[in-house]
Design an enzyme around this catalytic site. Structure first.
Site, mmCIF file in Angstrom:
data_model
loop_
_atom_site.group_PDB
_atom_site.id
_atom_site.type_symbol
_atom_site.label_atom_id
_atom_site.label_comp_id
_atom_site.label_asym_id
_atom_site.label_seq_id
_atom_site.Cartn_x
_atom_site.Cartn_y
_atom_site.Cartn_z
ATOM 1 N N SER A 135 23.814 20.118 55.707
ATOM 2 C CA SER A 135 22.449 19.633 55.912
ATOM 3 C C SER A 135 21.564 20.746 56.440
ATOM 4 O O SER A 135 22.024 21.653 57.155
ATOM 5 C CB SER A 135 22.499 18.494 56.934
ATOM 6 O OG SER A 135 21.214 18.230 57.452
ATOM 7 N N TYR A 160 25.408 14.307 65.183
ATOM 8 C CA TYR A 160 25.459 14.332 63.712
ATOM 9 C C TYR A 160 25.348 15.775 63.218
ATOM 10 O O TYR A 160 26.153 16.239 62.414
ATOM 11 C CB TYR A 160 24.322 13.471 63.127
ATOM 12 C CG TYR A 160 24.032 13.806 61.688
ATOM 13 C CD1 TYR A 160 24.838 13.331 60.670
ATOM 14 C CD2 TYR A 160 22.958 14.647 61.348
ATOM 15 C CE1 TYR A 160 24.588 13.677 59.344
ATOM 16 C CE2 TYR A 160 22.707 14.991 60.043
ATOM 17 C CZ TYR A 160 23.521 14.499 59.042
ATOM 18 O OH TYR A 160 23.281 14.859 57.750
ATOM 19 N N LYS A 164 28.047 18.700 61.252
ATOM 20 C CA LYS A 164 27.776 19.535 60.063
ATOM 21 C C LYS A 164 28.070 21.007 60.371
ATOM 22 O O LYS A 164 28.708 21.702 59.576
ATOM 23 C CB LYS A 164 26.336 19.351 59.576
ATOM 24 C CG LYS A 164 26.028 17.959 59.055
ATOM 25 C CD LYS A 164 26.923 17.559 57.892
ATOM 26 C CE LYS A 164 26.661 16.152 57.383
ATOM 27 N NZ LYS A 164 27.678 15.686 56.424
HETATM 28 N N1 UFG Z 1 8.947 9.643 59.692
HETATM 29 C C1 UFG Z 1 7.882 8.835 60.012
HETATM 30 N N2 UFG Z 1 8.077 7.491 60.065
HETATM 31 C C2 UFG Z 1 9.299 6.925 59.819
HETATM 32 C C3 UFG Z 1 10.375 7.764 59.484
HETATM 33 C C4 UFG Z 1 10.160 9.114 59.444
HETATM 34 O O1 UFG Z 1 6.770 9.307 60.258
HETATM 35 O O2 UFG Z 1 9.402 5.697 59.905
HETATM 36 C C5 UFG Z 1 8.727 11.090 59.621
HETATM 37 C C6 UFG Z 1 9.583 11.868 60.599
HETATM 38 O O3 UFG Z 1 8.938 11.957 61.842
HETATM 39 C C7 UFG Z 1 9.723 13.187 59.878
HETATM 40 C C8 UFG Z 1 9.683 12.827 58.394
HETATM 41 O O4 UFG Z 1 9.139 11.515 58.336
HETATM 42 O O5 UFG Z 1 8.621 13.978 60.159
HETATM 43 C C9 UFG Z 1 11.048 12.796 57.770
HETATM 44 O O6 UFG Z 1 11.909 11.991 58.559
HETATM 45 P P1 UFG Z 1 13.320 11.489 58.016
HETATM 46 O O7 UFG Z 1 13.925 10.661 59.091
HETATM 47 O O8 UFG Z 1 13.169 10.875 56.673
HETATM 48 O O9 UFG Z 1 14.114 12.839 57.789
HETATM 49 P P2 UFG Z 1 14.492 13.981 58.831
HETATM 50 O O10 UFG Z 1 13.862 15.226 58.302
HETATM 51 O O11 UFG Z 1 14.228 13.613 60.214
HETATM 52 O O12 UFG Z 1 16.053 13.947 58.692
HETATM 53 C C10 UFG Z 1 16.666 14.499 57.590
HETATM 54 C C11 UFG Z 1 18.010 13.834 57.316
HETATM 55 C C12 UFG Z 1 18.987 14.106 58.422
HETATM 56 C C13 UFG Z 1 19.014 15.546 58.781
HETATM 57 C C14 UFG Z 1 17.631 16.039 59.069
HETATM 58 C C15 UFG Z 1 17.561 17.499 59.419
HETATM 59 O O13 UFG Z 1 17.844 12.441 57.183
HETATM 60 O O14 UFG Z 1 20.261 13.751 57.940
HETATM 61 O O15 UFG Z 1 16.834 15.835 57.898
HETATM 62 O O16 UFG Z 1 18.032 18.245 58.353
HETATM 63 F F1 UFG Z 1 19.764 15.747 59.889
#
Ligand code: UFG
Length: 346
Positions: A135, A160, A164
């Site tokens: 990841s 998590y 990785k």
């Molecule tokens: N976000 C919102 N509202 C929500 C959900 C997410 O605004 O309800 C925003 C988050 O703050 C972030 C973006 O959308 O800025 C993406 O969030 P995600 O949760 O979809 O994805 P992340 O980048 O946080 O997480 C992903 C993977 C994880 C991994 C991470 C870092 O889901 O497995 O990238 O690589 F660990």
């Protein structure tokens, strides 16, 4: 193809977690490339119906064994039946960042035991090629963007993420000790989308943590409003930036990685899998609305703890070495996601 007594046999690949989101799309891509797929999955965060979808899309239902990779003796029995496999794609793992913070030992136990068992059994049964789901989380908050595979890794910010980083190291040490083994570590950025048929897609358990399923469930009126976490980041529009990659493109990269190892790629290879383009939360929301014509009610909410302001990939190494590129237009990805969501709602 392998010739067995004059009969052509497709090369067999074991796909752990093959009933899950990325696993089911990869099973499709493998079958479409002529591989024989065997899915090992304990259905703890997936549904067997995804294999019905794979069967409808490809015309072939992958063989399925209900097994927990963290259970060594059960996993050994499954490997014994498929010792003729030429490779393993190891998806099976827990993947929710917040849950891992609340229950770290559950994450380390499941994700690391599963991986170690897979490695030991690959060695015992002389299955040489491993593809591992890593990841972008291994890069933490990068100082320079986009990140390449040479970008220094940072200490994990969640258990998590820890699984990785440790998983990558466990694989490196194992391949170093047993040079007959080869591995490809694929560092995923943010996978989104569904198969264009609408027959398989992401099935989040309960309230989605990730942005894309939250957008589609809000558009489908399952959730009243999308909380946008933070609008005051130091980014062009103030919203967090990510590299959203189509899950079908991601699936094809696994096939490319296997073919690369099967045609001589040696040791441990590492590839970023992204589009090379950063999109803000609001750009994704607006993109969804314009691709589908469906509004997404949202409100600005406080920043979410642990979020990286911006990260996107330099994926040029995968393009050069694997001859792979994420080329699905975003509008198609978003339309497929919506098709899948509507099928779920029906
Ligand atoms: N976000 C919102 N509202 C929500 C959900 C997410 O605004 O309800 C925003 C988050 O703050 C972030 C973006 O959308 O800025 C993406 O969030 P995600 O949760 O979809 O994805 P992340 O980048 O946080 O997480 C992903 C993977 C994880 C991994 C991470 C870092 O889901 O497995 O990238 O690589 F660990």
């Amino acid at each position: 193809m392998i010739v067995h007594g004059g009969v052509f046999m497709a090369k067999k690949i074991i796909v752990t977690g093959g009933a899950g989101y990325i696993g089911s799309h990869t099973s499709v891509a493998l079958q479409e490339s002529g591989f024989d797929v065997v899915v090992f999955d304990n259905l703890s965060n997936s549904n067997i119906s995804s294999l019905d979808g794979v069967a409808k899309i490809t015309g072939t239902r992958p063989e399925f064994i209900n097994v927990d990779c963290a259970d060594f003796s059960a996993l050994r029995s499954a490997f014994m039946l498929h010792r003729d496999a030429v490779g393993v794609i190891h998806f099976a793992a827990f993947k929710a960042v917040g849950e891992s913070v609340a229950n770290p030992t559950m994450y380390y136990r499941n994700n690391l035991n599963g991986l170690i068992n897979v490695l030991d059994l690959m060695r015992e049964f002389e299955i040489p090629n491993l593809v591992f789901s890593s990841s972008a989380t291994v890069y933490g908050t990068p100082a320079v963007l986009p990140v390449t595979e040479q970008t220094p890794l940072q200490p994990a910010t969640s258990p998590y993420g820890g699984t990785k980083v440790m998983g990558e190291n466990i694989i490196r040490d194992t391949v170093h000790a047993y040079p007959q083994m080869h591995a490809t570590l694929l560092r995923y950025f943010n996978p989104i989308g569904a198969h264009p048929s609408g027959l398989i897609g992401e099935l989040p358990n309960g309230v989605p943590n990730n942005l894309m399923p939250y957008i589609t469930q809000t558009a489908a009126r399952i959730r009243p409003v999308l909380n946008v976490f933070g609008d005051d980041y130091d980014t062009p529009d103030g919203f967090c930036v990510r590299d959203y990659i189509d899950v079908n493109d991601l699936a094809r990269a696994h096939v490319a990685a296997l073919n690369y190892m099967l045609s001589g790629g040696d040791g441990v290879s590492v590839f970023n899998l992204g589009t090379g383009r950063g999109l803000s939360v609001m750009e994704l929301v607006r993109g969804f609305e314009s691709a589908t014509g469906v509004p997404v009610p949202y409100k600005i909410a406080p920043r979410r703890a642990g979020d990286v302001p911006a990260i996107w990939a330099d994926a040029s190494l995968a393009e050069r070495v694997l001859k792979w590129r994420a080329d699905t237009p975003l509008s198609e990805t978003l339309a497929s996601t919506w098709r899948w969501q509507k099928n779920q709602s029906n």
